[in-house]
Motif scaffolding. Sequence first.
Motif, short mmCIF file in Angstrom:
data_model
loop_
_atom_site.label_atom_id
_atom_site.label_comp_id
_atom_site.label_asym_id
_atom_site.label_seq_id
_atom_site.Cartn_x
_atom_site.Cartn_y
_atom_site.Cartn_z
N MET A 1 -20.42 81.65 24.30
CA MET A 1 -21.48 80.90 24.87
C MET A 1 -22.97 81.55 24.62
SD MET A 1 -22.07 81.12 29.30
CE MET A 1 -20.18 81.45 29.47
N LYS A 2 -23.91 80.68 24.50
CA LYS A 2 -25.41 81.10 24.24
C LYS A 2 -25.98 81.23 25.38
CE LYS A 2 -28.34 80.41 20.10
NZ LYS A 2 -28.52 79.67 19.17
N ILE A 3 -26.85 82.52 25.47
CA ILE A 3 -27.72 82.59 26.60
C ILE A 3 -28.89 82.94 26.17
CG2 ILE A 3 -25.86 82.88 28.26
CD1 ILE A 3 -26.47 85.94 28.15
N GLU A 4 -30.12 83.08 27.07
CA GLU A 4 -31.46 83.59 26.74
C GLU A 4 -31.30 84.81 27.69
OE1 GLU A 4 -35.31 83.72 25.14
OE2 GLU A 4 -33.61 82.24 24.55
N LEU A 5 -31.79 85.98 26.95
CA LEU A 5 -32.18 87.26 27.72
C LEU A 5 -33.57 87.40 27.71
CD1 LEU A 5 -29.25 88.99 25.90
CD2 LEU A 5 -29.36 88.35 28.33
N ARG A 6 -34.05 87.92 28.76
CA ARG A 6 -35.48 88.21 28.94
C ARG A 6 -35.44 89.66 29.39
NH1 ARG A 6 -38.55 84.34 26.93
NH2 ARG A 6 -38.07 82.24 27.41
N TYR A 7 -36.48 90.58 28.86
CA TYR A 7 -36.68 92.00 29.65
C TYR A 7 -37.87 92.21 29.70
CZ TYR A 7 -32.49 91.98 26.33
OH TYR A 7 -31.45 91.58 25.73
N PHE A 8 -38.33 92.87 31.02
CA PHE A 8 -39.55 92.89 31.48
C PHE A 8 -40.14 94.24 31.98
CE2 PHE A 8 -38.34 88.62 32.69
CZ PHE A 8 -39.64 87.97 32.36
N ALA A 9 -41.16 94.72 31.80
CA ALA A 9 -41.74 95.90 32.20
C ALA A 9 -41.17 97.20 31.32
CB ALA A 9 -41.65 96.38 33.47
N SER A 10 -40.51 98.24 32.20
CA SER A 10 -40.04 99.29 31.36
C SER A 10 -38.77 99.26 30.52
CB SER A 10 -39.88 100.75 32.27
OG SER A 10 -38.82 100.25 33.19
N VAL A 11 -38.10 98.01 31.06
CA VAL A 11 -37.01 97.68 29.99
C VAL A 11 -37.37 97.07 28.80
CG1 VAL A 11 -34.77 96.23 30.23
CG2 VAL A 11 -35.73 97.10 32.15
N ARG A 12 -38.50 96.22 28.90
CA ARG A 12 -38.93 95.68 27.65
C ARG A 12 -39.50 96.66 26.60
NH1 ARG A 12 -43.34 92.84 29.29
NH2 ARG A 12 -44.49 94.54 29.06
N MET A 57 -31.82 92.03 38.91
CA MET A 57 -31.25 91.05 37.58
C MET A 57 -31.79 89.74 38.34
SD MET A 57 -27.81 92.85 36.72
CE MET A 57 -27.34 93.09 38.33
N ALA A 58 -31.78 88.78 37.36
CA ALA A 58 -32.12 87.35 37.85
C ALA A 58 -31.28 86.41 36.58
CB ALA A 58 -33.60 86.94 37.83
N CYS A 59 -30.90 85.33 37.34
CA CYS A 59 -30.11 84.23 36.40
C CYS A 59 -30.82 82.82 36.78
CB CYS A 59 -28.71 84.36 36.90
SG CYS A 59 -27.76 83.11 35.64
N ASN A 60 -31.61 82.28 35.80
CA ASN A 60 -32.18 81.33 35.73
C ASN A 60 -33.27 81.21 37.08
OD1 ASN A 60 -30.93 79.78 33.80
ND2 ASN A 60 -29.08 79.29 35.30
N HIS A 61 -34.02 82.34 37.01
CA HIS A 61 -35.07 82.52 37.69
C HIS A 61 -34.58 82.76 39.30
CE1 HIS A 61 -37.88 81.08 34.69
NE2 HIS A 61 -36.86 80.57 34.38
N THR A 62 -33.63 83.13 39.59
CA THR A 62 -33.05 83.44 41.14
C THR A 62 -32.58 84.83 40.86
OG1 THR A 62 -32.40 81.24 41.34
CG2 THR A 62 -31.52 82.66 42.53
N MET A 63 -33.15 85.73 41.99
CA MET A 63 -32.38 86.96 42.01
C MET A 63 -30.99 86.97 42.25
SD MET A 63 -35.24 88.85 41.42
CE MET A 63 -34.45 90.49 41.57
N THR A 71 -23.52 80.56 32.60
CA THR A 71 -23.34 79.27 32.35
C THR A 71 -24.04 78.89 30.94
OG1 THR A 71 -25.20 78.23 33.32
CG2 THR A 71 -23.35 77.91 34.62
N GLU A 72 -23.58 78.07 30.18
CA GLU A 72 -24.25 77.80 28.73
C GLU A 72 -25.62 77.44 28.94
OE1 GLU A 72 -24.24 77.55 24.67
OE2 GLU A 72 -22.30 77.56 25.97
N GLY A 73 -26.52 78.37 28.22
CA GLY A 73 -27.91 78.03 27.98
C GLY A 73 -28.72 78.81 29.17
N CYS A 74 -28.14 79.49 30.06
CA CYS A 74 -28.64 80.20 31.08
C CYS A 74 -29.47 81.27 30.67
CB CYS A 74 -27.72 80.55 32.37
SG CYS A 74 -26.66 82.11 31.62
N GLU A 75 -30.62 81.50 31.61
CA GLU A 75 -31.56 82.75 31.19
C GLU A 75 -31.31 83.88 32.23
OE1 GLU A 75 -35.98 82.45 30.96
OE2 GLU A 75 -35.72 83.29 32.76
N VAL A 76 -31.01 85.24 31.62
CA VAL A 76 -30.67 86.25 32.27
C VAL A 76 -31.71 87.09 32.17
CG1 VAL A 76 -29.12 88.16 32.52
CG2 VAL A 76 -28.23 85.96 32.19
N ALA A 77 -32.45 87.74 33.22
CA ALA A 77 -33.53 88.71 33.12
C ALA A 77 -33.30 90.00 33.83
CB ALA A 77 -34.66 88.07 33.69
N PHE A 78 -33.86 91.05 32.96
CA PHE A 78 -33.67 92.41 33.49
C PHE A 78 -35.00 93.06 33.67
CE2 PHE A 78 -29.80 91.69 31.08
CZ PHE A 78 -28.79 91.67 31.90
#
Length: 85
Positions: A1-12, A57-63, A71-78
Amino acid sequence: MKIELRYFASVREAVGLAAEQAQVPEGVATVGDVRAWLRARGGAWAEALAEGRALRMACNHTMTDATTRLTEGCEVAFFPPVTGG
């Protein structure tokens, strides 16, 4: 499955990336699984995403929490918790 990962602030800052696309391996099915899979990269990844570290953590802009299913193509952020003043 392919997903998008995003990292913010100190994690980035720690991992040196703001975002990446990833093909997650078989068996990585939840946001918590993604965190553990990324930690297995070692080094800065293991430290920034450590199990006991306060991390949002957020998935598709939801905490979310670690049990949210991918899900396929979802965005996961830390990102670290944010405090105001």
